[in-house]
Design a protein around this motif. Sequence first.
Motif, PDB file in Angstrom:
ATOM      1  N   PRO A  89      71.839  47.427 105.997  1.00 56.03           N
ATOM      2  CA  PRO A  89      70.766  48.253 105.211  1.00 56.03           C
ATOM      3  C   PRO A  89      71.341  49.171 104.156  1.00 56.03           C
ATOM      4  O   PRO A  89      72.941  48.908 104.224  1.00 56.03           O
ATOM      5  CB  PRO A  89      69.969  48.730 106.572  1.00 56.03           C
ATOM      6  CG  PRO A  89      71.236  48.229 107.592  1.00 56.03           C
ATOM      7  CD  PRO A  89      72.487  47.856 107.385  1.00 56.03           C
ATOM      8  N   GLU A  91      70.765  52.605 103.431  1.00 59.25           N
ATOM      9  CA  GLU A  91      70.680  53.731 104.105  1.00 59.25           C
ATOM     10  C   GLU A  91      70.841  53.431 106.158  1.00 59.25           C
ATOM     11  O   GLU A  91      70.474  54.405 106.556  1.00 59.25           O
ATOM     12  CB  GLU A  91      68.826  54.105 104.517  1.00 59.25           C
ATOM     13  CG  GLU A  91      69.040  54.627 102.478  1.00 59.25           C
ATOM     14  CD  GLU A  91      70.111  54.714 101.871  1.00 59.25           C
ATOM     15  OE1 GLU A  91      71.213  56.369 102.697  1.00 59.25           O
ATOM     16  OE2 GLU A  91      70.375  55.051 100.720  1.00 59.25           O
ATOM     17  N   ILE A  95      74.477  46.782 110.779  1.00 59.20           N
ATOM     18  CA  ILE A  95      73.464  46.507 112.255  1.00 59.20           C
ATOM     19  C   ILE A  95      74.150  44.383 112.719  1.00 59.20           C
ATOM     20  O   ILE A  95      74.335  43.854 111.565  1.00 59.20           O
ATOM     21  CB  ILE A  95      72.664  46.432 112.970  1.00 59.20           C
ATOM     22  CG1 ILE A  95      71.484  45.057 111.456  1.00 59.20           C
ATOM     23  CG2 ILE A  95      72.198  47.650 113.013  1.00 59.20           C
ATOM     24  CD1 ILE A  95      70.825  45.106 111.416  1.00 59.20           C
ATOM     25  N   TYR A 295      66.430  68.162 111.090  1.00 56.61           N
ATOM     26  CA  TYR A 295      65.030  68.340 110.768  1.00 56.61           C
ATOM     27  C   TYR A 295      65.181  69.924 111.468  1.00 56.61           C
ATOM     28  O   TYR A 295      63.351  70.806 111.576  1.00 56.61           O
ATOM     29  CB  TYR A 295      64.392  67.706 111.829  1.00 56.61           C
ATOM     30  CG  TYR A 295      64.140  65.641 111.465  1.00 56.61           C
ATOM     31  CD1 TYR A 295      63.729  65.585 110.755  1.00 56.61           C
ATOM     32  CD2 TYR A 295      65.207  65.393 112.293  1.00 56.61           C
ATOM     33  CE1 TYR A 295      63.462  64.630 110.155  1.00 56.61           C
ATOM     34  CE2 TYR A 295      64.900  63.684 111.917  1.00 56.61           C
ATOM     35  CZ  TYR A 295      64.103  63.113 110.876  1.00 56.61           C
ATOM     36  OH  TYR A 295      64.071  62.244 110.589  1.00 56.61           O
ATOM     37  N   VAL A 329      71.488  59.906 108.259  1.00 59.15           N
ATOM     38  CA  VAL A 329      71.878  59.830 106.338  1.00 59.15           C
ATOM     39  C   VAL A 329      71.113  60.518 105.533  1.00 59.15           C
ATOM     40  O   VAL A 329      71.233  60.911 104.328  1.00 59.15           O
ATOM     41  CB  VAL A 329      71.194  58.012 106.269  1.00 59.15           C
ATOM     42  CG1 VAL A 329      71.234  57.782 105.064  1.00 59.15           C
ATOM     43  CG2 VAL A 329      72.259  57.525 106.932  1.00 59.15           C
TER      44      VAL A 329
ATOM     45  N   GLY B 103      65.989  47.784 110.301  1.00 63.86           N
ATOM     46  CA  GLY B 103      67.727  48.839 110.664  1.00 63.86           C
ATOM     47  C   GLY B 103      68.210  48.296 111.892  1.00 63.86           C
ATOM     48  O   GLY B 103      69.330  49.333 111.724  1.00 63.86           O
ATOM     49  N   ASP B 104      67.981  47.920 113.122  1.00 62.73           N
ATOM     50  CA  ASP B 104      68.207  48.770 114.433  1.00 62.73           C
ATOM     51  C   ASP B 104      67.729  47.226 115.356  1.00 62.73           C
ATOM     52  O   ASP B 104      66.791  46.292 114.693  1.00 62.73           O
ATOM     53  CB  ASP B 104      67.614  49.674 115.076  1.00 62.73           C
ATOM     54  CG  ASP B 104      68.449  50.012 116.083  1.00 62.73           C
ATOM     55  OD1 ASP B 104      69.052  49.295 116.448  1.00 62.73           O
ATOM     56  OD2 ASP B 104      67.928  50.666 116.818  1.00 62.73           O
ATOM     57  N   THR B 105      69.004  46.330 116.162  1.00 59.63           N
ATOM     58  CA  THR B 105      69.101  45.824 116.424  1.00 59.63           C
ATOM     59  C   THR B 105      69.142  45.521 117.460  1.00 59.63           C
ATOM     60  O   THR B 105      69.499  45.385 118.899  1.00 59.63           O
ATOM     61  CB  THR B 105      69.495  44.723 116.339  1.00 59.63           C
ATOM     62  OG1 THR B 105      71.422  45.159 116.157  1.00 59.63           O
ATOM     63  CG2 THR B 105      69.740  44.106 115.037  1.00 59.63           C
ATOM     64  N   MET B 154      68.901  53.975 116.777  1.00 58.13           N
ATOM     65  CA  MET B 154      69.479  54.970 115.909  1.00 58.13           C
ATOM     66  C   MET B 154      68.787  55.760 115.143  1.00 58.13           C
ATOM     67  O   MET B 154      67.902  55.522 114.690  1.00 58.13           O
ATOM     68  CB  MET B 154      70.244  54.144 114.603  1.00 58.13           C
ATOM     69  CG  MET B 154      71.154  52.985 115.276  1.00 58.13           C
ATOM     70  SD  MET B 154      71.513  51.404 114.702  1.00 58.13           S
ATOM     71  CE  MET B 154      72.461  51.562 113.071  1.00 58.13           C
ATOM     72  N   SER B 155      69.693  57.041 114.596  1.00 64.26           N
ATOM     73  CA  SER B 155      69.237  58.244 113.439  1.00 64.26           C
ATOM     74  C   SER B 155      68.311  57.729 112.579  1.00 64.26           C
ATOM     75  O   SER B 155      68.042  57.931 111.229  1.00 64.26           O
ATOM     76  CB  SER B 155      70.075  59.602 113.363  1.00 64.26           C
ATOM     77  OG  SER B 155      71.353  59.076 113.307  1.00 64.26           O
ATOM     78  N   THR B 156      70.061  57.225 111.426  1.00 62.67           N
ATOM     79  CA  THR B 156      69.069  56.208 110.771  1.00 62.67           C
ATOM     80  C   THR B 156      68.069  55.725 110.379  1.00 62.67           C
ATOM     81  O   THR B 156      67.500  55.838 108.906  1.00 62.67           O
ATOM     82  CB  THR B 156      70.578  55.257 109.966  1.00 62.67           C
ATOM     83  OG1 THR B 156      70.554  54.241 111.210  1.00 62.67           O
ATOM     84  CG2 THR B 156      71.752  55.857 110.361  1.00 62.67           C
ATOM     85  N   MET B 158      64.682  56.310 111.882  1.00 56.92           N
ATOM     86  CA  MET B 158      63.638  56.664 112.736  1.00 56.92           C
ATOM     87  C   MET B 158      62.645  57.585 111.572  1.00 56.92           C
ATOM     88  O   MET B 158      61.632  57.126 111.924  1.00 56.92           O
ATOM     89  CB  MET B 158      64.789  58.756 112.759  1.00 56.92           C
ATOM     90  CG  MET B 158      65.069  58.609 114.304  1.00 56.92           C
ATOM     91  SD  MET B 158      66.535  59.694 114.749  1.00 56.92           S
ATOM     92  CE  MET B 158      64.875  61.385 114.929  1.00 56.92           C
ATOM     93  N   ASP B 159      63.218  57.520 110.700  1.00 57.40           N
ATOM     94  CA  ASP B 159      62.244  57.585 109.770  1.00 57.40           C
ATOM     95  C   ASP B 159      61.434  56.989 109.069  1.00 57.40           C
ATOM     96  O   ASP B 159      60.216  57.557 108.685  1.00 57.40           O
ATOM     97  CB  ASP B 159      63.320  58.103 108.435  1.00 57.40           C
ATOM     98  CG  ASP B 159      63.635  59.041 108.781  1.00 57.40           C
ATOM     99  OD1 ASP B 159      62.833  60.273 108.914  1.00 57.40           O
ATOM    100  OD2 ASP B 159      63.869  60.592 107.276  1.00 57.40           O
ATOM    101  N   PRO B 185      67.591  58.509 119.930  1.00 55.36           N
ATOM    102  CA  PRO B 185      68.297  60.011 119.190  1.00 55.36           C
ATOM    103  C   PRO B 185      66.455  61.278 119.365  1.00 55.36           C
ATOM    104  O   PRO B 185      66.872  62.331 118.535  1.00 55.36           O
ATOM    105  CB  PRO B 185      68.035  59.396 117.745  1.00 55.36           C
ATOM    106  CG  PRO B 185      67.678  58.481 118.012  1.00 55.36           C
ATOM    107  CD  PRO B 185      67.901  58.149 119.317  1.00 55.36           C
ATOM    108  N   ASN B 187      62.801  62.948 119.961  1.00 51.27           N
ATOM    109  CA  ASN B 187      62.542  63.359 121.333  1.00 51.27           C
ATOM    110  C   ASN B 187      60.771  64.358 121.186  1.00 51.27           C
ATOM    111  O   ASN B 187      60.513  63.670 120.174  1.00 51.27           O
ATOM    112  CB  ASN B 187      63.643  65.275 121.424  1.00 51.27           C
ATOM    113  CG  ASN B 187      62.850  65.589 120.427  1.00 51.27           C
ATOM    114  OD1 ASN B 187      62.148  65.674 119.381  1.00 51.27           O
ATOM    115  ND2 ASN B 187      63.852  66.760 120.399  1.00 51.27           N
ATOM    116  N   PHE B 190      60.030  65.494 117.044  1.00 50.39           N
ATOM    117  CA  PHE B 190      59.885  64.615 116.658  1.00 50.39           C
ATOM    118  C   PHE B 190      58.944  63.769 115.875  1.00 50.39           C
ATOM    119  O   PHE B 190      58.244  63.669 115.542  1.00 50.39           O
ATOM    120  CB  PHE B 190      61.372  63.682 116.271  1.00 50.39           C
ATOM    121  CG  PHE B 190      61.921  62.103 115.296  1.00 50.39           C
ATOM    122  CD1 PHE B 190      61.284  63.246 114.016  1.00 50.39           C
ATOM    123  CD2 PHE B 190      60.647  61.332 115.941  1.00 50.39           C
ATOM    124  CE1 PHE B 190      62.160  61.957 113.425  1.00 50.39           C
ATOM    125  CE2 PHE B 190      60.868  60.105 114.849  1.00 50.39           C
ATOM    126  CZ  PHE B 190      61.653  60.792 113.203  1.00 50.39           C
TER     127      PHE B 190
END
Lengths: 357, 223
Positions: A89, A91, A95, A295, A329, B103-105, B154-156, B158-159, B185, B187, B190
């Motif tokens: 990806p 950003e 994976i 955050y 990121v 972005g996550d598997t 993954m925190s990457t 989360m958005d 990551p 809670n 968030f």
Amino acid sequence: MHKDDQMTPKERSTALAMGKTVDRMPVSVICLGPAGQLLNMSYREAYASAENRAANQIKAYELFGFDILNLIYSLHALAISMGARIEEPDEGPAIIVEHPLSSLDDLSMLNLEDVSFKRDTIARMVVEAHKIIEDKIGVEIGVETSLPGPITAAAGIVGPAVFLNGLLKKPEKVHQLLEFCSDAIINIARHFIDANLQVGLADPMASGSVISKTLYDTFALPYTQKIVNACKAYKAVGVGYHVCGNTTKLLESMAQTGVDGIGIDNLVDMAAAKERIGHKVALAGNVPPVDLVCYGNAQTIDFSIKECFRKTWDSPKGYTLTTGCDLPVNTPIENIYAYMKSARYYAKYPIDPERFN
Amino acid sequence: MEEKEKQIICRLASGVKNMDEKMTVEAANEALVNHIDPTQAINNGLLAGMNQAGLLYETEEYFVPELLLCSDALYAGLDVLTPHIKSVASKARTRMVIGVVQGDTHDIGKNLVKLMFETSGFDVLDLGRDVPLNAFVDKVKEVQAQLLCMSTLMSTTMDGMARVIEKLEQEGIRNTVRVMVGGGPLNQSFAHKIGADGYAKDAIEAVRTARQLLTSGTEDILP
């Protein structure tokens, strides 16, 4: 040297080792996620070449001046060398979309040649990037890199679900795979050690949030010990260790691996870590990277750093303030500045515990 | 209930709870031979066993590998029993969409959450892993889902969850669906920050939280 410090990280650590006085305690941030931001490019680009890998860490040192740089390797390195299908990806880290093996039944194709340093493009990039950093700022600061721990490496090869199933159903196959992974990791680690990189192991899949202490002791501990012993037999080096998530019940086992320092994630109480294993290993931790550094704001970051110091500053084998895990990121750069500002304040020598209360 | 029937149901439950696939399948076959209603065998046997496994997870006796083996036993038992269920008009079930964001598997956690929702009677549409953000919105719209669950380890990524919620707003369907998020990551704070309705720390809590969310609204369609 950073404008807010009186010593470089190397001067500081040398002085500390000799029992001399320093300007402040060493502090750190795991600043791998925001690499792209630092260079005004995507995460993917920031890790696409040795030059960019070096540039983002050099920039991090210039901006923040923390005590150790980290050249990210890859938790999926072995799987990638073995031909895992990956997605990259813009950003975020790569994976695995398809793992090299789909079951534990046939491990006869495992071949150490396939996962050698020569075949491992990321490992070679890390060494190359390190040369660039050494040439530029090597007199001031050291660089570490994290290899995957045995459990994470093995899960990357067959896929986490197959692997976790295997822990209970096909233990002898899992042992065979872990034997292979630990040998492969040792081979790569030797190249990193030759290149004068500090080495550590990161094993998120061995997390206490995922497996029980019994499974950790049976599968993670012996192979981690094997890797640590091999690194130390190769050269007298210190080895770091990090397991993500809640490792409260694993602390003693983790200390038994023979590592010199352990990075504690933010779900663990640093006071408990100090009490239970602070006399055995150096501790690092554990400001919450997501909630607070990404955050949160300057105030919440300050509070958390103060807490970390209050609980751990006098840990017998040493303490380094750092984040519980890597920063996301999109962590706002001003929050990393705020982190460093508070870190410098509380870490200032001579340490006055009154500051933490 | 007959003694024999009780015994078989009990073995179905303990087969799942004790990660014993063989025992579960044997008990499922015995249930058929003894003309036990397959729906009963599933609900009082297999699903009860999975719920007991969930409790063991909550008390930290079981971890992820143990739950995976319980779910293997559960699915093996279901394979035997479900073909024998006579289709009857089932009552309306809560329809939900679940997936791991783009972005996550990492999908073990999501699969366990899905399983616990299924065993609790939800109608689960699984989008899988590495799911494009628009796909969540499209699916919610298409099936008029009442619940949307998104996860990431993954925190990457989360958005991405926040962006899905924005998209639901833009489509004007935010108030028709409860949104829950979960994963390593994350809670509660968030979840609150991105405007999700709920957060759960694990698969067991997820079902409880979902029930609360769904009863706190106006359209209470619960399994």
